[in-house]
Design an enzyme around this catalytic site. Structure first.
Site, PDB file in Angstrom:
ATOM      1  N   GLU A 172       0.902  -0.898  -0.243  1.00 20.91           N
ATOM      2  CA  GLU A 172      -0.178   0.155  -0.264  1.00 20.91           C
ATOM      3  C   GLU A 172       1.204   1.532  -0.031  1.00 20.91           C
ATOM      4  O   GLU A 172       2.581   1.227   0.575  1.00 20.91           O
ATOM      5  CB  GLU A 172      -0.741  -0.124   1.393  1.00 20.91           C
ATOM      6  CG  GLU A 172      -0.202   0.304   2.417  1.00 20.91           C
ATOM      7  CD  GLU A 172      -1.188   1.251   3.556  1.00 20.91           C
ATOM      8  OE1 GLU A 172      -1.223   2.161   2.941  1.00 20.91           O
ATOM      9  OE2 GLU A 172      -0.809   0.870   4.257  1.00 20.91           O
ATOM     10  N   LYS A 209      -5.186  11.005   0.536  1.00 21.22           N
ATOM     11  CA  LYS A 209      -5.083   9.276   0.559  1.00 21.22           C
ATOM     12  C   LYS A 209      -7.234   9.323   0.392  1.00 21.22           C
ATOM     13  O   LYS A 209      -7.721   9.651   0.705  1.00 21.22           O
ATOM     14  CB  LYS A 209      -5.452   9.758   2.800  1.00 21.22           C
ATOM     15  CG  LYS A 209      -5.845   8.475   3.318  1.00 21.22           C
ATOM     16  CD  LYS A 209      -6.341   8.914   4.431  1.00 21.22           C
ATOM     17  CE  LYS A 209      -6.267   8.000   5.382  1.00 21.22           C
ATOM     18  NZ  LYS A 209      -6.955   7.790   7.128  1.00 21.22           N
ATOM     19  N   VAL A 253      -4.972   0.711   2.542  1.00 21.08           N
ATOM     20  CA  VAL A 253      -5.088  -1.011   2.489  1.00 21.08           C
ATOM     21  C   VAL A 253      -6.752  -1.046   1.971  1.00 21.08           C
ATOM     22  O   VAL A 253      -6.899  -1.763   1.424  1.00 21.08           O
ATOM     23  CB  VAL A 253      -5.989  -1.528   4.562  1.00 21.08           C
ATOM     24  CG1 VAL A 253      -6.191  -3.257   4.379  1.00 21.08           C
ATOM     25  CG2 VAL A 253      -4.457  -1.532   4.891  1.00 21.08           C
ATOM     26  N   ASP A 287     -16.308   6.375  13.737  1.00 20.47           N
ATOM     27  CA  ASP A 287     -15.337   5.709  13.330  1.00 20.47           C
ATOM     28  C   ASP A 287     -15.161   4.657  13.386  1.00 20.47           C
ATOM     29  O   ASP A 287     -14.324   4.196  14.078  1.00 20.47           O
ATOM     30  CB  ASP A 287     -14.610   6.987  13.150  1.00 20.47           C
ATOM     31  CG  ASP A 287     -13.516   6.599  12.467  1.00 20.47           C
ATOM     32  OD1 ASP A 287     -13.344   6.294  12.275  1.00 20.47           O
ATOM     33  OD2 ASP A 287     -12.119   7.818  12.774  1.00 20.47           O
ATOM     34  N   SER A 294     -12.662   2.086   9.594  1.00 19.51           N
ATOM     35  CA  SER A 294     -12.137   2.403   9.133  1.00 19.51           C
ATOM     36  C   SER A 294     -13.120   1.117   7.717  1.00 19.51           C
ATOM     37  O   SER A 294     -13.131   0.402   8.182  1.00 19.51           O
ATOM     38  CB  SER A 294     -10.555   1.713   8.673  1.00 19.51           C
ATOM     39  OG  SER A 294     -10.460   1.533   7.852  1.00 19.51           O
ATOM     40  N   ALA A 295     -13.091   1.837   6.486  1.00 17.27           N
ATOM     41  CA  ALA A 295     -13.485   1.233   5.578  1.00 17.27           C
ATOM     42  C   ALA A 295     -13.055  -0.465   5.225  1.00 17.27           C
ATOM     43  O   ALA A 295     -12.627  -1.201   4.176  1.00 17.27           O
ATOM     44  CB  ALA A 295     -13.767   1.761   4.648  1.00 17.27           C
ATOM     45  N   ASP A 296     -11.550   0.084   5.858  1.00 14.06           N
ATOM     46  CA  ASP A 296     -10.798  -1.584   5.895  1.00 14.06           C
ATOM     47  C   ASP A 296     -11.317  -3.075   5.794  1.00 14.06           C
ATOM     48  O   ASP A 296     -11.907  -4.006   5.623  1.00 14.06           O
ATOM     49  CB  ASP A 296      -9.446  -1.616   6.138  1.00 14.06           C
ATOM     50  CG  ASP A 296      -8.862  -0.159   6.012  1.00 14.06           C
ATOM     51  OD1 ASP A 296      -8.981   0.140   5.345  1.00 14.06           O
ATOM     52  OD2 ASP A 296      -7.532  -0.123   6.863  1.00 14.06           O
ATOM     53  N   LYS A 352      -3.408  -1.396  13.958  1.00 13.00           N
ATOM     54  CA  LYS A 352      -3.443  -0.034  15.049  1.00 13.00           C
ATOM     55  C   LYS A 352      -3.435   0.449  16.218  1.00 13.00           C
ATOM     56  O   LYS A 352      -4.709   0.009  15.996  1.00 13.00           O
ATOM     57  CB  LYS A 352      -3.182   1.626  13.844  1.00 13.00           C
ATOM     58  CG  LYS A 352      -2.012   1.232  13.329  1.00 13.00           C
ATOM     59  CD  LYS A 352      -2.668   2.419  12.067  1.00 13.00           C
ATOM     60  CE  LYS A 352      -3.944   1.598  11.890  1.00 13.00           C
ATOM     61  NZ  LYS A 352      -4.737   3.069  10.584  1.00 13.00           N
TER      62      LYS A 352
HETATM   63  N1  PSU Z   1      -1.346   1.369   9.566  1.00  9.29           N
HETATM   64  C1  PSU Z   1       0.485   1.737   9.225  1.00  9.29           C
HETATM   65  N2  PSU Z   1       0.568   2.884   9.179  1.00  9.29           N
HETATM   66  C2  PSU Z   1      -0.673   3.395   7.926  1.00  9.29           C
HETATM   67  C3  PSU Z   1      -1.811   2.623   7.790  1.00  9.29           C
HETATM   68  C4  PSU Z   1      -1.618   1.630   8.468  1.00  9.29           C
HETATM   69  O1  PSU Z   1       1.654   1.648  10.180  1.00  9.29           O
HETATM   70  O2  PSU Z   1      -1.004   5.279   7.798  1.00  9.29           O
HETATM   71  C5  PSU Z   1      -3.141   3.042   6.815  1.00  9.29           C
HETATM   72  C6  PSU Z   1      -3.178   2.321   5.834  1.00  9.29           C
HETATM   73  O3  PSU Z   1      -3.303   2.981   4.865  1.00  9.29           O
HETATM   74  C7  PSU Z   1      -4.983   2.030   6.176  1.00  9.29           C
HETATM   75  C8  PSU Z   1      -5.473   3.411   6.908  1.00  9.29           C
HETATM   76  O4  PSU Z   1      -5.112   1.443   5.560  1.00  9.29           O
HETATM   77  O5  PSU Z   1      -4.185   3.604   7.931  1.00  9.29           O
HETATM   78  C9  PSU Z   1      -6.275   3.263   7.573  1.00  9.29           C
HETATM   79  O6  PSU Z   1      -7.059   5.035   7.669  1.00  9.29           O
HETATM   80  P1  PSU Z   1      -8.495   4.933   8.363  1.00  9.29           P
HETATM   81  O7  PSU Z   1      -8.514   4.703   9.560  1.00  9.29           O
HETATM   82  O8  PSU Z   1      -8.842   6.040   7.976  1.00  9.29           O
HETATM   83  O9  PSU Z   1      -9.212   4.326   7.057  1.00  9.29           O
HETATM   84 MN    MN Z   2     -10.926   6.432   9.523  1.00  3.88          MN
END
Ligand code: PSU
Ligand code: MN
Length: 302
Positions: free
Chosen positions: A23, A84, A104, A136, A138-140, A157
């Site tokens: 990614e 992003k 992701v 909140d 993540s869409a992951d 994380k």
């Molecule tokens: N893990 C990391 N660093 C990052 C991310 C994950 O160590 O920057 C990123 C990944 O791309 C993951 C995204 O898909 O953060 C999730 O963001 P959000 O919580 O906004 O969906």
């Molecule tokens: Mn988010």
């Protein structure tokens, strides 16, 4: 076909040689410059050393690229205003001719679209701690529930609500296995404190699960291979707990919301651990990339 697949990746896929998707959000928004470009190159190199072809994924000038050249990787790491992009953003970015790093969710969607089965990252997105107020998540998670790909990661994380995220993965029907452990890893930490139900110990065992997914055909969901950072390289758990509490407080006080939350928290951790969180982050990603290359090799050998 809107996807631009690099010649090297195309040839590898056509001849069934191992390919690992990487990614780009972690490069553009997850790591500080200029360390990020060095890391991006190092990760591609690590994939090659294991005999696989790296396919870093990003959108440049409205075109989704699978496999980046040298200058394209430099743009992702250094260009100001690079966005992003989650998977929902892809059509908007394509139509607008925009450039962005893929999370992701967007990376998995594009990788699967290109026929790549194995993907390495640091930590997945998941359910944020303030979920009951902010909703909140993540869409992951939703994307992995309907995309046939194997994601090698160091868990989710630790800035997230880990038990809630594991619960959501269960509800969504996403398979989760610990690699060499019966504990769910904690990204910067080897152990999040949560158990996992299944343990896989070799790349061949991972490939066997992937084959079983295809043979069963019960759903199009992903396989998450949760690979812990080695204990010697993890962030000190006490430092982690203290700095994370500060980061969450700072985030709430600053009014940061939405897509900006994850980069804000990661950056706070780097700055307040004297770089120790960065070292642990890099160690985790390195280990994942190496394991993903071995899984890709086992997968193509069947
Ligand atoms: N893990 C990391 N660093 C990052 C991310 C994950 O160590 O920057 C990123 C990944 O791309 C993951 C995204 O898909 O953060 C999730 O963001 P959000 O919580 O906004 O969906
Ligand atoms: Mn988010």
């Amino acid at each position: 076909m809107v996807l631009v697949v690099s010649e090297e990746v195309r040839e590898a896929l056509d001849s069934r040689r191992p390919v690992v998707a990487l990614e780009s959000t972690i490069i553009a928004h997850g790591l500080p410059r200029p360390r990020n470009l060095r890391m991006a190159r190092e990760l591609e190199e690590a994939v090659r050393r294991e005999g696989a072809v790296p396919a870093t994924i990003a959108v440049l000038d409205g075109r989704p690229h699978v496999g980046l050249g040298k200058e394209q990787l430099e743009r992702v790491a250094g260009e100001d205003g690079i966005r992003k992009l989650g998977h929902r953003d892809l059509p908007l970015a394509v139509a607008a001719g925009a450039s962005g790093a893929t999370t992701v969710s967007a990376t998995a969607a594009l990788a699967a679209g290109a026929g790549i089965r194995v993907f390495a990252t640091g930590g997945l997105g998941g359910v944020h701690r303030e979920w009951t107020v902010t909703q909140d998540e993540s869409a992951d998670l939703g994307l992995l529930a309907r995309t046939r790909i194997t994601v090698v990661c160091a868990g989710v994380k630790s800035i997230l609500d880990v038990p809630a995220t594991l619960q959501r993965l269960e509800t969504l029907g996403v398979a989760v296995a610990g690699y060499g452990t019966d504990r769910f890893p904690g990204f910067y930490l080897s152990d999040s404190g949560q158990p996992v139900d299944w343990t896989l110990r070799t790349p061949e065992q991972v490939a066997a699960v992937m084959r079983a997914q295809d043979a069963l055909g019960v759903s199009e969901s992903a396989l998450i291979v949760a690979n812990p950072v080695p204990v010697e390289e993890q962030l000190d758990p006490e430092v982690h707990a203290r700095v994370l509490a500060d980061a969450l407080r700072a985030c709430a006080e600053s009014g940061v919301t939405g897509q900006a939350v994850t980069p804000f928290l990661l950056d706070h951790l780097v700055r307040h651990t004297d770089g120790a969180s960065l070292s642990a982050n890099l160690a985790a990603v390195r280990g994942n990339v190496r394991l993903a290359a071995r899984v890709a090799a086992a997968w193509t050998q069947v």
